[in-house]
Motif scaffolding. Structure first.
Motif, PDB file in Angstrom:
ATOM      1  N   LEU A 385       0.810  -1.216   0.000  1.00  0.00           N
ATOM      2  CA  LEU A 385       0.000   0.000   0.000  1.00  0.00           C
ATOM      3  C   LEU A 385       0.845   1.269   0.000  1.00  0.00           C
ATOM      4  O   LEU A 385       0.458   2.277  -0.599  1.00  0.00           O
ATOM      5  CB  LEU A 385      -0.939  -0.012   1.211  1.00  0.00           C
ATOM      6  N   LEU A 386       1.990   1.238   0.655  1.00  0.00           N
ATOM      7  CA  LEU A 386       2.843   2.423   0.717  1.00  0.00           C
ATOM      8  C   LEU A 386       3.804   2.520  -0.460  1.00  0.00           C
ATOM      9  O   LEU A 386       4.308   3.599  -0.776  1.00  0.00           O
ATOM     10  CB  LEU A 386       3.630   2.436   2.026  1.00  0.00           C
ATOM     11  N   GLY A 387       4.111   1.404  -1.100  1.00  0.00           N
ATOM     12  CA  GLY A 387       5.056   1.419  -2.200  1.00  0.00           C
ATOM     13  C   GLY A 387       6.436   1.856  -1.750  1.00  0.00           C
ATOM     14  O   GLY A 387       6.832   1.661  -0.590  1.00  0.00           O
ATOM     15  N   ASP A 388       7.187   2.498  -2.628  1.00  0.00           N
ATOM     16  CA  ASP A 388       8.558   2.896  -2.318  1.00  0.00           C
ATOM     17  C   ASP A 388       8.634   3.976  -1.242  1.00  0.00           C
ATOM     18  O   ASP A 388       9.688   4.158  -0.616  1.00  0.00           O
ATOM     19  CB  ASP A 388       9.262   3.384  -3.585  1.00  0.00           C
ATOM     20  N   ASP A 389       7.546   4.678  -1.002  1.00  0.00           N
ATOM     21  CA  ASP A 389       7.552   5.713   0.045  1.00  0.00           C
ATOM     22  C   ASP A 389       7.842   5.130   1.421  1.00  0.00           C
ATOM     23  O   ASP A 389       8.220   5.864   2.338  1.00  0.00           O
ATOM     24  CB  ASP A 389       6.209   6.448   0.081  1.00  0.00           C
ATOM     25  N   ILE A 390       7.666   3.831   1.579  1.00  0.00           N
ATOM     26  CA  ILE A 390       7.880   3.217   2.878  1.00  0.00           C
ATOM     27  C   ILE A 390       9.331   3.357   3.331  1.00  0.00           C
ATOM     28  O   ILE A 390       9.632   3.272   4.523  1.00  0.00           O
ATOM     29  CB  ILE A 390       7.460   1.727   2.851  1.00  0.00           C
ATOM     30  N   ASP A 391      10.258   3.590   2.394  1.00  0.00           N
ATOM     31  CA  ASP A 391      11.666   3.702   2.753  1.00  0.00           C
ATOM     32  C   ASP A 391      12.105   5.134   3.038  1.00  0.00           C
ATOM     33  O   ASP A 391      13.271   5.367   3.377  1.00  0.00           O
ATOM     34  CB  ASP A 391      12.548   3.094   1.658  1.00  0.00           C
ATOM     35  N   LEU A 392      11.201   6.100   2.923  1.00  0.00           N
ATOM     36  CA  LEU A 392      11.512   7.451   3.387  1.00  0.00           C
ATOM     37  C   LEU A 392      11.678   7.416   4.899  1.00  0.00           C
ATOM     38  O   LEU A 392      10.922   6.737   5.604  1.00  0.00           O
ATOM     39  CB  LEU A 392      10.394   8.412   3.003  1.00  0.00           C
ATOM     40  N   TYR A 393      12.645   8.134   5.404  1.00  0.00           N
ATOM     41  CA  TYR A 393      13.018   8.017   6.822  1.00  0.00           C
ATOM     42  C   TYR A 393      11.820   8.186   7.751  1.00  0.00           C
ATOM     43  O   TYR A 393      11.576   7.354   8.634  1.00  0.00           O
ATOM     44  CB  TYR A 393      14.096   9.051   7.170  1.00  0.00           C
ATOM     45  N   ALA A 394      11.059   9.267   7.564  1.00  0.00           N
ATOM     46  CA  ALA A 394       9.960   9.549   8.478  1.00  0.00           C
ATOM     47  C   ALA A 394       8.844   8.510   8.365  1.00  0.00           C
ATOM     48  O   ALA A 394       8.226   8.124   9.366  1.00  0.00           O
ATOM     49  CB  ALA A 394       9.406  10.942   8.213  1.00  0.00           C
ATOM     50  N   VAL A 395       8.591   8.046   7.129  1.00  0.00           N
ATOM     51  CA  VAL A 395       7.544   7.036   6.916  1.00  0.00           C
ATOM     52  C   VAL A 395       7.967   5.719   7.547  1.00  0.00           C
ATOM     53  O   VAL A 395       7.193   5.062   8.268  1.00  0.00           O
ATOM     54  CB  VAL A 395       7.260   6.861   5.420  1.00  0.00           C
ATOM     55  N   ARG A 396       9.195   5.308   7.278  1.00  0.00           N
ATOM     56  CA  ARG A 396       9.686   4.038   7.838  1.00  0.00           C
ATOM     57  C   ARG A 396       9.715   4.089   9.359  1.00  0.00           C
ATOM     58  O   ARG A 396       9.448   3.084  10.024  1.00  0.00           O
ATOM     59  CB  ARG A 396      11.081   3.743   7.291  1.00  0.00           C
ATOM     60  N   ALA A 397      10.033   5.244   9.936  1.00  0.00           N
ATOM     61  CA  ALA A 397      10.056   5.367  11.392  1.00  0.00           C
ATOM     62  C   ALA A 397       8.681   5.078  11.986  1.00  0.00           C
ATOM     63  O   ALA A 397       8.567   4.437  13.034  1.00  0.00           O
ATOM     64  CB  ALA A 397      10.526   6.762  11.789  1.00  0.00           C
ATOM     65  N   ARG A 398       7.641   5.542  11.307  1.00  0.00           N
ATOM     66  CA  ARG A 398       6.294   5.264  11.817  1.00  0.00           C
ATOM     67  C   ARG A 398       5.914   3.793  11.630  1.00  0.00           C
ATOM     68  O   ARG A 398       5.243   3.219  12.486  1.00  0.00           O
ATOM     69  CB  ARG A 398       5.275   6.175  11.138  1.00  0.00           C
ATOM     70  N   VAL A 399       6.318   3.220  10.512  1.00  0.00           N
ATOM     71  CA  VAL A 399       6.060   1.786  10.311  1.00  0.00           C
ATOM     72  C   VAL A 399       6.789   0.981  11.388  1.00  0.00           C
ATOM     73  O   VAL A 399       6.238   0.024  11.950  1.00  0.00           O
ATOM     74  CB  VAL A 399       6.495   1.338   8.905  1.00  0.00           C
ATOM     75  N   ARG A 400       8.013   1.393  11.697  1.00  0.00           N
ATOM     76  CA  ARG A 400       8.778   0.710  12.746  1.00  0.00           C
ATOM     77  C   ARG A 400       8.082   0.857  14.104  1.00  0.00           C
ATOM     78  O   ARG A 400       7.998  -0.100  14.881  1.00  0.00           O
ATOM     79  CB  ARG A 400      10.200   1.275  12.813  1.00  0.00           C
ATOM     80  N   GLN A 401       7.566   2.040  14.391  1.00  0.00           N
ATOM     81  CA  GLN A 401       6.848   2.235  15.654  1.00  0.00           C
ATOM     82  C   GLN A 401       5.617   1.340  15.714  1.00  0.00           C
ATOM     83  O   GLN A 401       5.340   0.711  16.737  1.00  0.00           O
ATOM     84  CB  GLN A 401       6.436   3.702  15.803  1.00  0.00           C
ATOM     85  N   TRP A 402       4.864   1.284  14.601  1.00  0.00           N
ATOM     86  CA  TRP A 402       3.699   0.379  14.556  1.00  0.00           C
ATOM     87  C   TRP A 402       4.116  -1.059  14.834  1.00  0.00           C
ATOM     88  O   TRP A 402       3.453  -1.772  15.594  1.00  0.00           O
ATOM     89  CB  TRP A 402       3.039   0.485  13.175  1.00  0.00           C
ATOM     90  N   PHE A 403       5.212  -1.504  14.196  1.00  0.00           N
ATOM     91  CA  PHE A 403       5.661  -2.881  14.357  1.00  0.00           C
ATOM     92  C   PHE A 403       5.971  -3.180  15.822  1.00  0.00           C
ATOM     93  O   PHE A 403       5.497  -4.186  16.375  1.00  0.00           O
ATOM     94  CB  PHE A 403       6.897  -3.126  13.493  1.00  0.00           C
ATOM     95  N   TRP A 404       6.743  -2.313  16.456  1.00  0.00           N
ATOM     96  CA  TRP A 404       7.151  -2.601  17.832  1.00  0.00           C
ATOM     97  C   TRP A 404       6.008  -2.429  18.819  1.00  0.00           C
ATOM     98  O   TRP A 404       5.959  -3.130  19.836  1.00  0.00           O
ATOM     99  CB  TRP A 404       8.354  -1.739  18.216  1.00  0.00           C
ATOM    100  N   CYS A 405       5.053  -1.570  18.531  1.00  0.00           N
ATOM    101  CA  CYS A 405       3.863  -1.486  19.377  1.00  0.00           C
ATOM    102  C   CYS A 405       3.061  -2.787  19.294  1.00  0.00           C
ATOM    103  O   CYS A 405       2.502  -3.250  20.294  1.00  0.00           O
ATOM    104  CB  CYS A 405       2.995  -0.297  18.961  1.00  0.00           C
ATOM    105  N   GLY A 406       3.017  -3.379  18.110  1.00  0.00           N
ATOM    106  CA  GLY A 406       2.335  -4.662  17.974  1.00  0.00           C
ATOM    107  C   GLY A 406       3.037  -5.771  18.719  1.00  0.00           C
ATOM    108  O   GLY A 406       2.395  -6.620  19.353  1.00  0.00           O
ATOM    109  N   VAL A 407       4.390  -5.779  18.668  1.00  0.00           N
ATOM    110  CA  VAL A 407       5.169  -6.838  19.320  1.00  0.00           C
ATOM    111  C   VAL A 407       5.177  -6.667  20.831  1.00  0.00           C
ATOM    112  O   VAL A 407       4.799  -7.572  21.589  1.00  0.00           O
ATOM    113  CB  VAL A 407       6.611  -6.847  18.780  1.00  0.00           C
ATOM    114  N   LEU A 408       5.630  -5.497  21.296  1.00  0.00           N
ATOM    115  CA  LEU A 408       5.824  -5.288  22.732  1.00  0.00           C
ATOM    116  C   LEU A 408       4.501  -5.064  23.449  1.00  0.00           C
ATOM    117  O   LEU A 408       4.392  -5.326  24.653  1.00  0.00           O
ATOM    118  CB  LEU A 408       6.780  -4.120  22.956  1.00  0.00           C
ATOM    119  N   GLY A 409       3.489  -4.579  22.704  1.00  0.00           N
ATOM    120  CA  GLY A 409       2.148  -4.498  23.271  1.00  0.00           C
ATOM    121  C   GLY A 409       1.410  -5.817  23.179  1.00  0.00           C
ATOM    122  O   GLY A 409       0.275  -5.927  23.651  1.00  0.00           O
ATOM    123  N   GLU A 410       2.045  -6.815  22.556  1.00  0.00           N
ATOM    124  CA  GLU A 410       1.516  -8.187  22.436  1.00  0.00           C
ATOM    125  C   GLU A 410       0.088  -8.189  21.908  1.00  0.00           C
ATOM    126  O   GLU A 410      -0.815  -8.773  22.478  1.00  0.00           O
ATOM    127  CB  GLU A 410       1.631  -8.903  23.778  1.00  0.00           C
TER     128      GLU A 410
END
Length: 639
Positions: A385-410
């Protein structure tokens, strides 16, 4: 939905299978019943006991266009199918092979060794009690000889009709020959000469009444679904009825329905093979160990989310009052047409290498280290859905935050279909807003994520997603994590070469000797990623002793301390052997890593400030794959 409940004779099934009147839908798995199950099925029929219900679907409907295939053992079906067998493949195939043609069945023993068997019936024993009836059904090698002593001694020889008739042991297949078994039985009656003819005639008469008549009257109940039955109904009914076989999944159903897609055939001149399409995806997965657990049903869930989300957006743009729901549920996967599947499947396949690289960047390198397999599905959808924009620093940072909230928030351990769909709707707009600006609601996965500091005490094994998450965070700090003995940065290459695993900091033996409670000893707070040989060198020593051993590996004490700090550990607490001081400092450091990854404050619920919280009684076993204390080949104790 209406359906019929006919009863079929064995002769019906054999004739229909041979002609092609009865065939299998393409999703059915290969025939795989073992020898004893086949023999037991024949005993069941001999006794007149029920062998279970079959389920068939009338062919030719426009709701389900299953690709048919002949029952295993049929050489050349002469007609298109009238019935498609949904449940009962193993039983029907066993009967067809054992009771048709030469009666040779390709099967296996309990150890999965391949066998070729024929099945025989001892006429006299078949007339006896239940135990004798069981013994009367014989499984014999295809050549008709049972041997011992590595084939040197023949125990039973049924290799010719004359030997069979003399011993009164009939091939089961003779019961279903055109014209019946009378010719074989007449030979049996006369096989031992005039002195035995009367006795054998009596046996023959009893056999006709009790066995042949009973088998001729044997009926198998079936559920017959009408041709207009939907895919969803087929799946539901199958799951309710098919309690003894392997469960039908959506991939197999779609394999059959996609293969029957008329528009694709008209355009390409061949059927679409979903299994071959999955093979292309599996080849991509094969290059990335972290994706090894990603399954074909996960892939279909991701496609379904993309298909339904696209429809939802079109419905919303058109102002429809009830827009399509974004969904990864089975019924919506089954509702996909091949035209829905094709545009998204290639995009999703292309997204998988990015997913693997993202996970590797977070120091998750193998499938067992993955906190949640379902989050891979969601991550692949987000990448599409995000395409290549996912690798922009600010975009990827939010994707990373989502990922770790899913993991550490179980948050990915419950009903994942809803979770994946919601994240597909909410996360990409929020992530891309970091590039284009604008007020976008924070995704539920981020908004609802919480981490309580006390959770660190109960994270003790790799069964917990958050345990795997903290382990990965330790390796993915801004200052790279370094192995204590070999002084290599822990990355994808060294992870494999050094056999990195998570090991005790204060060794298990030391903790046992010093009365450290199991929950503290086994907590993630007392674990860190180290190479196997490094762990062996540390042994069961106090840290203040093993730190001196590390000083002897060619570095100064200050350099060793700096390496230890890359593990979020205060080296001074190790050099003094101060478990309590270590535990408190490491706890605070890990909370800092977690807060940084989640972008949210943690719940600092550790009672009593820096004191240990009170513990209740507990029974605890160390993690099975963690190294026990022992002596290695190098002479050091292994943690």
């Amino acid at each position: 939905m209406s359906f019929q409940t006919p009863h079929y004779s064995i002769t019906n099934l054999l004739e229909w299978a041979a002609s092609g009147h009865l065939q299998l839908p393409d999703f059915q798995r290969s025939y795989k019943w073992d020898d004893e199950r086949i023999r037991s099925l024949l005993v069941t029929i001999l006794r007149g006991h029920p062998m279970g219900v079959l389920m068939a679907l009338e062919a030719g409907g426009d709701q389900v266009r299953f690709k048919p295939k002949a029952i295993t053992g049929v050489t050349a079906a002469s007609q298109d199918p009238v019935l498609l067998l949904l449940d009962g493949q193993q039983r029907t195939t066993s009967l067809f092979q054992a009771l048709s043609g030469d009666g040779v069945v390709e099967t296996e023993d309990e150890r999965k060794k391949k066998l070729r068997r024929r099945y025989f019936l001892d006429i006299e024993k078949s007339l006896g009690d239940a135990r004798e009836q069981d013994e009367s059904v014989l499984s014999v090698p295809a050549d008709g000889r049972i041997t011992e002593n590595f084939g040197k001694d023949v125990v039973l020889d049924l290799s010719t009709k004359e030997r069979q008739q003399e011993q009164g042991i009939m091939p089961f297949v003779e019961l279903f020959r055109p014209g019946g078994a009378m010719g074989w039985l007449l030979g049996f009656m006369n096989a031992k000469g005039p002195d035995h003819t009367a006795a054998r005639a009596e046996l023959m008469a009893q056999f006709n009444v009790k066995v042949i008549s009973g088998i001729n009257q044997y009926r198998i109940p079936a559920i017959l679904l009408p041709a207009q039955t939907s895919k969803e109904a087929v799946a539901t009914v199958f799951e309710k009825v098919n309690t003894g076989g392997l469960p039908l999944n959506v991939f197999e159903l779609l394999t059959a329905t996609f293969a029957g897609d008329a528009a694709y055939y008209a355009e390409h001149g061949t059927d679409f093979r979903l299994a071959e399409d999955w093979d292309a995806t599996a080849a991509v997965i094969g290059h990335h160990p972290v994706l090894a657990g990603f399954q074909n049903t996960d892939f279909l869930q991701a496609v379904s989310v993309l298909v339904t989300l696209a429809k939802r957006r079109r419905d919303l743009a058109a102002g429809k009052p009830k827009p399509t729901a974004t969904s990864a549920r089975k019924e919506d996967i089954l509702a996909m047409d091949l035209a829905d599947y094709l545009p998204w499947s290639s995009k999703l396949r292309d997204a998988l290498p990015w997913v693997a690289h993202f996970l590797n960047g977070e120091h998750i390198h193998t499938a067992p280290d993955l906190p949640y397999r379902a989050q891979v599905t969601a991550l692949a959808v987000i990448r599409v859905l995000l395409g290549d924009d996912i690798d922009l620093y600010a975009v990827r940072a939010r994707v990373r935050q989502w990922f770790w909230c899913g993991v550490l928030g179980e948050q990915y351990g419950g009903t994942i279909e809803t979770k994946i769909a919601r994240d597909a709707e909410q996360t990409p707009p929020w992530a891309i807003a970091a590039k284009i600006g604008g007020a976008v609601a924070v995704p539920d996965t981020v908004n609802r994520a919480q981490f309580a500091e006390s959770r660190l005490l109960s994270l003790r094994t790799k069964n917990a997603a958050a345990y795997k998450g903290v382990y990965a965070l330790l390796m993915s700090q801004d200052k790279p994590c370094v192995d204590w003995k070999f002084h290599q940065v822990v990355d994808k290459a060294s992870y494999e070469s050094l056999k990195i695993d998570i090991h005790h900091v204060f060794p298990r033996k030391w903790c046992l000797d010093n009365g450290i409670a199991p929950s503290y000893r086994e907590s993630i707070i007392n674990k860190t990623p180290l190479g196997k040989k490094t762990n062996i060198q540390l042994g069961g020593l106090s840290p203040k002793d093993y730190m001196r051993k590390l000083d002897s590996n060619g570095l100064t004490a200050d350099q060793v301390d700096e390496i230890v700090r890359t593990h979020a550990i205060d080296p001074a607490t190790l050099r003094s052997g101060d478990f309590d001081g270590y535990f408190t400092a490491r706890r605070h450091a890990l909370v800092g890593l977690i807060v940084g990854a989640m972008g949210k404050h943690a719940n600092r619920d550790w009672d009593g400030g820096d004191e240990r919280p009170a513990e209740g009684p507990e029974a605890f076993e160390p993690e099975p794959d963690d190294h026990e204390d022992g002596v290695s080949a190098e002479g050091d104790e292994e943690d």
